[in-house]
Design an enzyme around this catalytic site. Structure first.
Site, PDB file in Angstrom:
ATOM      1  N   TYR A  21     -30.634 -41.862 -43.098  1.00  0.00           N
ATOM      2  CA  TYR A  21     -29.732 -42.050 -41.947  1.00  0.00           C
ATOM      3  C   TYR A  21     -28.328 -42.511 -42.358  1.00  0.00           C
ATOM      4  O   TYR A  21     -27.556 -42.932 -41.507  1.00  0.00           O
ATOM      5  CB  TYR A  21     -30.274 -43.125 -40.993  1.00  0.00           C
ATOM      6  N   PRO A  56     -40.201 -53.990 -28.802  1.00  0.00           N
ATOM      7  CA  PRO A  56     -39.259 -54.007 -29.916  1.00  0.00           C
ATOM      8  C   PRO A  56     -39.964 -53.930 -31.270  1.00  0.00           C
ATOM      9  O   PRO A  56     -41.086 -54.405 -31.420  1.00  0.00           O
ATOM     10  CB  PRO A  56     -38.585 -55.376 -29.767  1.00  0.00           C
ATOM     11  N   GLY A  57     -39.310 -53.323 -32.224  1.00  0.00           N
ATOM     12  CA  GLY A  57     -39.822 -53.299 -33.595  1.00  0.00           C
ATOM     13  C   GLY A  57     -38.811 -53.956 -34.518  1.00  0.00           C
ATOM     14  O   GLY A  57     -38.968 -55.077 -34.989  1.00  0.00           O
ATOM     15  N   ARG A  58     -37.689 -53.240 -34.712  1.00  0.00           N
ATOM     16  CA  ARG A  58     -36.666 -53.671 -35.662  1.00  0.00           C
ATOM     17  C   ARG A  58     -36.175 -55.098 -35.418  1.00  0.00           C
ATOM     18  O   ARG A  58     -36.052 -55.886 -36.340  1.00  0.00           O
ATOM     19  CB  ARG A  58     -35.481 -52.704 -35.554  1.00  0.00           C
ATOM     20  N   CYS A  93     -34.747 -39.721 -59.095  1.00  0.00           N
ATOM     21  CA  CYS A  93     -34.035 -38.559 -59.616  1.00  0.00           C
ATOM     22  C   CYS A  93     -33.378 -37.802 -58.489  1.00  0.00           C
ATOM     23  O   CYS A  93     -33.825 -36.720 -58.104  1.00  0.00           O
ATOM     24  CB  CYS A  93     -34.996 -37.672 -60.376  1.00  0.00           C
ATOM     25  N   GLU A  94     -32.376 -38.395 -57.931  1.00  0.00           N
ATOM     26  CA  GLU A  94     -31.695 -37.811 -56.797  1.00  0.00           C
ATOM     27  C   GLU A  94     -30.333 -38.489 -56.671  1.00  0.00           C
ATOM     28  O   GLU A  94     -30.269 -39.719 -56.564  1.00  0.00           O
ATOM     29  CB  GLU A  94     -32.563 -38.094 -55.557  1.00  0.00           C
ATOM     30  N   ARG A 152     -34.020 -45.536 -45.944  1.00  0.00           N
ATOM     31  CA  ARG A 152     -33.094 -45.468 -44.806  1.00  0.00           C
ATOM     32  C   ARG A 152     -31.676 -45.018 -45.200  1.00  0.00           C
ATOM     33  O   ARG A 152     -31.069 -44.219 -44.485  1.00  0.00           O
ATOM     34  CB  ARG A 152     -33.060 -46.802 -44.054  1.00  0.00           C
ATOM     35  N   TYR A 180     -38.868 -50.630 -41.025  1.00  0.00           N
ATOM     36  CA  TYR A 180     -38.850 -49.240 -41.479  1.00  0.00           C
ATOM     37  C   TYR A 180     -38.507 -49.117 -42.960  1.00  0.00           C
ATOM     38  O   TYR A 180     -37.907 -48.122 -43.371  1.00  0.00           O
ATOM     39  CB  TYR A 180     -37.881 -48.405 -40.607  1.00  0.00           C
TER      40      TYR A 180
END
Ligand code: LLP
Length: 469
Positions: free
Chosen positions: A362, A319-321, A389-390, A358, A418
């Site tokens: 996503y 596991p990571g998250r 700037c987006e 993220r 992440y």
């Protein structure tokens, strides 16, 4: 899950009144805020016994605030659950891509977990943190020859993903007198799950792992290599998964492959079922607890092995998250605002897609609070914009918040996984600092990037320097 819209209740604010109440007996991955989050007498958010406003005075903003206790609790929940539900040997390894740095490796190592690394850089970081190579598993679908040599030299285990890698490893090891390099084979299990398509990996049309149609050929090839010892099989389904069914199905697929591997005489003793358990980002998210996930995985591995007459293998999960995600919050300062009459109210914060890519990648949803106004009524519907700037650089769309002013502290929860690891210097913005908090103590563990840091690797070719008038 990663749905596009969220209701007002999902802002995380409904959660806040609960912060000072006795905690329900939940798992860290089911809580939006770190387990130690509370509201102090100044009406400020505190994490790990540290007032977020004070942390910002001391360390600046944006700031990642990592709660040691939440991270350790998640590590223990995994370990203890495997001990409780699996009768064979087990090992939990941290998918360090979620946040690779020496302090986090040190904490997780001290809890007895192993590590999954996916690059020479992650391997280097993990080794520098003092992790023994036997507990490191090297993943990746395009490891370079240099990375493979580094992995072999360091003594970690390698999770082989494809033919080229197998051939390169064969060349690297064929003339060696050392003991064979221990490898696991990553196979694509053909199991679908419901998550964002970018983070699905178990379906057949995936870039990762050997295709199931090639299994026998791979087993045969590996069984003939003196320099390689295939000790295990690996499969990973995807990330931020709330369903348990794919994890119930996977062991059956792996068990059948184990039977085939036996026919080729491979000395397999391990199966690695990957990671993927989701966390709660917004209140309507409802992930299973770590314990429930482990129980499902462990019992389905036992059932599948029994059915096929196999001895229980060592069971690895990576596991990571769900280990680190809920342990961290990101604290920003509020800047300017804009009202688009009848359409939307914006406030801007001093970070955004460079410290948390993220949402733009996503369409991920997050919860936030104003850390210096914790009990003020949430009367506003505000979109929290980043400073890049987006137009798509929006941290949270339509959050419910109290009235804010410049310099208020906006804290976004569940940013441990992440975020730092995918952070960038877009717009030449330095990456934020990170502090570890525990029982009222705060320690800087990643320094803020300075303007000078941004220039460190810039080189101006001599001829251009000379041509300047
Ligand atoms: N094992 C393998 C082979 C993986 O590829 C991953 C994640 C994990 C374990 C850990 O999965 P977790 O337990 O963290 O779900 N950047 C995306 C997530 C990418 C996941 C990549 N692989 C995000 O921000 O959602």
């Amino acid at each position: 899950m990663l749905s596009k819209d969220r209701s007002l209740e999902d802002s995380g604010l409904r959660y806040l009144p609960n912060l000072n109440q006795e905690k329900k007996n939940t798992s860290p991955n089911q809580e939006i805020f770190p387990l130690t989050a509370t509201v102090n007498q100044q009406d400020h958010l505190e994490v790990g016994g540290c007032d977020i406003e004070v942390l910002i005075e001391q360390f600046g903003s944006p700031l990642y605030v990592l709660d040691e206790s939440t991270l350790r609790t998640a590590c223990r929940a995994y370990k203890e659950s495997f001990e409780k539900y699996y009768s064979g040997e087990s090992l939990v390894i941290f998918a360090s891509k979620a946040w690779s740095c020496t302090t986090i490796c040190t904490i997780i190592n001290s809890e007895g977990l192993g590590f999954d690394v996916v690059s020479g850089g992650e391997l280097f970081t993990t080794l520098k943190a003092g992790v023994t190579p036997e507990k490191i598993y090297f993943h990746g679908n395009n490891k370079s020859v240099e990375e493979l040599e580094y992995a072999v030299e360091s003594g970690c285990k390698i999770i082989v993903d494809n033919w080229l890698e197998l051939e390169n490893l064969t060349k690297i090891t064929q003339n060696s007198n050392n003991k064979p390099v221990e490898i696991l084979l990553r196979l694509t299990p053909g199991i679908e799950c419901h998550t964002h398509e970018y983070i699905q990996t178990g379906h057949i049309d995936s870039k990762f792992g050997f295709d199931p149609t090639q299994i026998e050929e791979v087993f045969k090839f590996v069984s003939q290599q003196k320099g390689l010892s295939c000790i295990g099989l690996h499969a990973h389904i995807g990330s931020q998964i709330f369903e348990l069914q794919p994890h119930l199905d996977l062991p059956e697929v792996l068990a059948k492959w184990l039977l085939t591997a036996k026919e080729y005489g491979l000395p397999i003793k391990t199966i690695n079922v990957g990671g993927g358990l989701g966390i709660r980002y917004i209140e309507s998210d409802d992930p299973p607890s770590i314990e429930e996930w482990v129980r499902t995985v462990a019992t389905s591995v036992e059932t599948a092995c029994k059915k096929h007459g196999l001895e229980l293998p060592q069971l690895i999960a990576e596991p990571g998250r769900s280990l680190i995600g809920s342990a961290c919050v990101t604290a920003y300062q509020v800047g300017g605002s804009k009202i688009v009459p009848g359409i939307r109210n914006y406030i801007s914060v001093n970070g955004g897609m460079s410290d948390n890519p993220r949402p733009i990648t996503y369409e991920s949803l997050y919860s936030c609070v104003v850390a210096n106004k914790m009990s003020e009524p949430c009367t506003e519907k505000i979109t929290v914009a980043g400073k890049h700037c987006e137009s798509g650089d929006v941290v949270i769309k339509d959050a419910t918040l109290p009235k804010t002013e410049p310099n208020d502290i906006l804290v976004v929860a569940a940013t441990g996984a992440y975020n730092y690891s995918m952070a960038s210097n877009y717009n030449r913005i330095g990456r934020p600092a990170a502090v570890l908090v525990n029982q009222g103590e705060a320690n800087l563990f990643i320094e803020r990037e300075t303007y000078q840091n941004l220039l460190e690797r810039d080189r101006i070719p001599e001829r251009l320097v000379n041509s300047v008038n």
